[in-house]
Design a protein around this motif. Structure first.
Motif, PDB file in Angstrom:
ATOM      1  N   VAL A 180       0.839  -1.452  -0.076  1.00 28.35           N
ATOM      2  CA  VAL A 180       0.110  -0.096   0.204  1.00 28.35           C
ATOM      3  C   VAL A 180       1.018   1.024   0.364  1.00 28.35           C
ATOM      4  N   ARG A 181       1.135   1.934  -0.881  1.00 34.80           N
ATOM      5  CA  ARG A 181       1.716   2.871  -1.207  1.00 34.80           C
ATOM      6  C   ARG A 181       1.608   4.087  -0.128  1.00 34.80           C
ATOM      7  N   ALA A 182       2.454   5.148  -0.095  1.00 39.46           N
ATOM      8  CA  ALA A 182       2.503   5.999   1.457  1.00 39.46           C
ATOM      9  C   ALA A 182       1.819   7.370   0.282  1.00 39.46           C
ATOM     10  N   PRO A 183       1.505   8.217   0.201  1.00 36.49           N
ATOM     11  CA  PRO A 183       1.199   9.827   0.032  1.00 36.49           C
ATOM     12  C   PRO A 183       3.226  10.080  -0.061  1.00 36.49           C
ATOM     13  N   GLU A 184       2.859  10.513  -0.699  1.00 42.00           N
ATOM     14  CA  GLU A 184       4.666  11.605  -1.116  1.00 42.00           C
ATOM     15  C   GLU A 184       4.346  13.259  -0.769  1.00 42.00           C
ATOM     16  N   VAL A 185       5.431  13.039   0.642  1.00 43.27           N
ATOM     17  CA  VAL A 185       5.471  14.246   1.214  1.00 43.27           C
ATOM     18  C   VAL A 185       6.980  14.429   1.785  1.00 43.27           C
ATOM     19  N   ARG A 186       7.051  16.017   2.338  1.00 36.77           N
ATOM     20  CA  ARG A 186       8.472  16.082   3.006  1.00 36.77           C
ATOM     21  C   ARG A 186       8.748  15.889   3.503  1.00 36.77           C
ATOM     22  N   ALA A 187       9.583  15.269   4.348  1.00 36.20           N
ATOM     23  CA  ALA A 187       9.470  14.673   6.241  1.00 36.20           C
ATOM     24  C   ALA A 187      10.052  15.832   7.133  1.00 36.20           C
ATOM     25  N   VAL A 188      10.083  16.367   8.038  1.00 34.65           N
ATOM     26  CA  VAL A 188      10.522  17.573   8.402  1.00 34.65           C
ATOM     27  C   VAL A 188      10.990  16.346   9.898  1.00 34.65           C
ATOM     28  N   ASP A 189      10.431  15.712  10.315  1.00 31.36           N
ATOM     29  CA  ASP A 189      10.664  14.301  11.670  1.00 31.36           C
ATOM     30  C   ASP A 189       9.535  13.156  11.908  1.00 31.36           C
ATOM     31  N   THR A 190      10.560  12.369  11.611  1.00 29.33           N
ATOM     32  CA  THR A 190       9.467  10.763  11.267  1.00 29.33           C
ATOM     33  C   THR A 190       9.840  10.398  12.926  1.00 29.33           C
ATOM     34  N   THR A 191       9.678  11.661  14.052  1.00 25.64           N
ATOM     35  CA  THR A 191       9.850  10.533  15.198  1.00 25.64           C
ATOM     36  C   THR A 191       8.220  10.355  15.589  1.00 25.64           C
ATOM     37  N   ALA A 192       7.854   9.079  15.634  1.00 27.58           N
ATOM     38  CA  ALA A 192       6.458   8.829  16.086  1.00 27.58           C
ATOM     39  C   ALA A 192       5.040   8.912  15.350  1.00 27.58           C
ATOM     40  N   ALA A 193       5.768   8.565  13.951  1.00 25.63           N
ATOM     41  CA  ALA A 193       4.997   8.440  12.320  1.00 25.63           C
ATOM     42  C   ALA A 193       4.541   6.963  12.956  1.00 25.63           C
ATOM     43  N   GLY A 194       5.704   5.650  13.116  1.00 20.89           N
ATOM     44  CA  GLY A 194       4.951   4.754  13.574  1.00 20.89           C
ATOM     45  C   GLY A 194       4.248   4.470  14.448  1.00 20.89           C
ATOM     46  N   ASP A 195       3.946   5.285  15.577  1.00 23.44           N
ATOM     47  CA  ASP A 195       2.687   5.247  16.555  1.00 23.44           C
ATOM     48  C   ASP A 195       1.763   5.680  15.657  1.00 23.44           C
ATOM     49  N   THR A 196       2.011   6.958  14.827  1.00 30.68           N
ATOM     50  CA  THR A 196       0.686   7.335  14.462  1.00 30.68           C
ATOM     51  C   THR A 196       0.149   6.469  13.711  1.00 30.68           C
ATOM     52  N   PHE A 197       0.456   6.165  12.758  1.00 31.61           N
ATOM     53  CA  PHE A 197       0.098   4.388  12.631  1.00 31.61           C
ATOM     54  C   PHE A 197      -0.877   4.246  12.662  1.00 31.61           C
ATOM     55  N   VAL A 198      -0.412   3.278  14.083  1.00 25.65           N
ATOM     56  CA  VAL A 198      -1.171   2.313  14.567  1.00 25.65           C
ATOM     57  C   VAL A 198      -2.006   3.260  15.402  1.00 25.65           C
ATOM     58  N   GLY A 199      -1.833   4.032  15.840  1.00 24.56           N
ATOM     59  CA  GLY A 199      -2.983   4.864  17.068  1.00 24.56           C
ATOM     60  C   GLY A 199      -4.515   5.296  15.707  1.00 24.56           C
ATOM     61  N   ALA A 200      -4.197   5.425  14.687  1.00 22.53           N
ATOM     62  CA  ALA A 200      -5.059   5.166  13.213  1.00 22.53           C
ATOM     63  C   ALA A 200      -5.612   4.378  12.935  1.00 22.53           C
ATOM     64  N   LEU A 201      -4.501   3.261  12.846  1.00 23.25           N
ATOM     65  CA  LEU A 201      -5.294   1.484  12.538  1.00 23.25           C
ATOM     66  C   LEU A 201      -6.164   1.755  13.045  1.00 23.25           C
ATOM     67  N   ALA A 202      -6.051   1.340  14.989  1.00 20.65           N
ATOM     68  CA  ALA A 202      -6.672   1.192  15.695  1.00 20.65           C
ATOM     69  C   ALA A 202      -7.573   1.910  15.735  1.00 20.65           C
ATOM     70  N   ALA A 203      -7.729   3.079  15.312  1.00 14.00           N
ATOM     71  CA  ALA A 203      -9.690   3.782  14.894  1.00 14.00           C
ATOM     72  C   ALA A 203     -10.087   3.382  13.818  1.00 14.00           C
ATOM     73  N   ALA A 204      -9.103   2.749  13.034  1.00 12.62           N
ATOM     74  CA  ALA A 204     -10.542   2.805  11.733  1.00 12.62           C
ATOM     75  C   ALA A 204     -10.592   0.831  12.324  1.00 12.62           C
ATOM     76  N   HIS A 205     -10.139   0.323  13.110  1.00 10.62           N
ATOM     77  CA  HIS A 205     -10.292  -0.883  13.200  1.00 10.62           C
ATOM     78  C   HIS A 205     -11.043  -1.779  13.638  1.00 10.62           C
ATOM     79  N   VAL A 206     -11.703  -0.150  14.822  1.00 14.93           N
ATOM     80  CA  VAL A 206     -12.783  -0.069  15.642  1.00 14.93           C
ATOM     81  C   VAL A 206     -14.392  -0.058  14.588  1.00 14.93           C
ATOM     82  N   GLU A 207     -13.783   0.901  13.863  1.00 17.48           N
ATOM     83  CA  GLU A 207     -14.893   1.393  13.027  1.00 17.48           C
ATOM     84  C   GLU A 207     -14.428   0.469  11.870  1.00 17.48           C
TER      85      GLU A 207
END
Length: 299
Positions: free
Chosen positions: A229-256
């Motif tokens: 699954v491709r990611a949107p093309e963006v210019r990264a400023v700080d990748t800290t917590a990108a993985g945690d953001t992914f997981v938190g959003a995934l969990a929200a989507a799963h509950v829905e």
């Protein structure tokens, strides 16, 4: 409802043009203290993505403890079960370079005191639709929480970070494993993403391997081979917590009850938004921002 049994740290972040090597001293351009910790980050990301979230963990009785509690509550996370224990809160020393890459040292502090879930925490986990777990708490506590969730029919999502050997009794209780490519390789001993996903799929129903700017590899329940699954093309400023953001959003989507493909795209959009801002909890997007990003990609 999502329960997060995990860590809360204060991130001590130094921004530099190039990270120092061993024995080297460099001058940074900025220093910030930002509430973080993999557990707290995932809780905030899920709440901002629109989910009802309860955080279970511990902070210290130092100056950082109340600030971590306020940050979680301010994001809409229920902190009524957050423990305060004697001693310092967890901290993470983070160096962010000019390309947005980071290196991190975590000192557990109060997180190390969470050696087992309490009875009250087990009750919250049993009432939850999803339990989010990481490995910044003692592994025996994480395993106990996962087993209790499995027994109660709560979906268990595990981020195996910081990476370490996973006990069979923990892995057997996991429904969704979300690992980055380095974690997947370390766990399986296999360098290829597809090979690692195939191996992990023999133990876990749904495996997602995140690949940073290259998107994610997902092997969903009942599906065929893993797909990218491709990611949107963006210019990264700080990748800290990108993985945690992914997981938190995934969990929200799963509950829905979003489809696996849509859930991964939703999580990827959230992560892509987060890397365009500095910080951990401070970088996580709102539900409206995620929906607008997906709408643009769907157009």
């Amino acid at each position: 409802m999502i329960s997060v049994f995990g860590s809360a740290n204060m991130d001590l972040v130094a921004y530099v043009e190039a990270a120092p090597g061993l024995g080297e001293t460099v001058t940074g351009r900025e220093f910030r203290t930002i509430p973080g910790g993999k557990g707290a980050n995932q809780a905030i990301a899920a709440a901002r993505a629109g989910a009802e979230v309860v955080f279970l963990g511990a902070v210290g009785d130092d100056a950082f403890g109340p600030e971590l509690r306020r940050t979680l509550a301010g994001a809409g996370v229920d902190v009524s079960g957050l423990r305060t224990v004697p001693g310092p809160s967890g901290i993470a020393q983070i160096v962010v370079d000019g390309q947005g890459g980071n290196s991190i040292i975590v000192v557990p502090g109060a997180n190390g005191a969470v050696t087992a879930p309490t009875e009250a925490e087990l009750e919250v986990i049993a009432r939850s639709d999803v339990l989010l777990l990481q490995l910044e708490l003692p592994i025996e506590a994480v395993t106990a929480a996962a087993r209790a969730a499995r027994a109660a029919g709560t979906t268990v999502i595990l981020t195996p970070a910081p990476v370490q050997p996973l006990p069979d009794e923990l892995l057997d209780a996991v429904d969704i494993l979300v690992a980055n490519e380095h974690e997947a390789a370390a766990i399986t001993g296999l360098a290829g993403h597809e090979d690692a996903a195939r191996e992990l799929r023999t133990r876990v129903g749904w495996v997602i391997i995140t690949l940073g700017s290259r998107g994610a590899l997902t092997a969903a329940p009942g599906a065929g081979p893993a797909v990218r699954v491709r990611a949107p093309e963006v210019r990264a400023v700080d990748t800290t917590a990108a993985g945690d953001t992914f997981v938190g959003a995934l969990a929200a989507a799963h509950v829905e009850r979003q489809s696996p493909d849509r859930a991964v795209r939703f999580a990827g959009a959230a992560a892509a938004l987060s890397v365009q801002r500095e910080g951990a909890s401070t970088s996580m997007p709102s539900r409206a921002e995620i929906d607008r990003s997906l709408a643009r990609s769907d157009a």
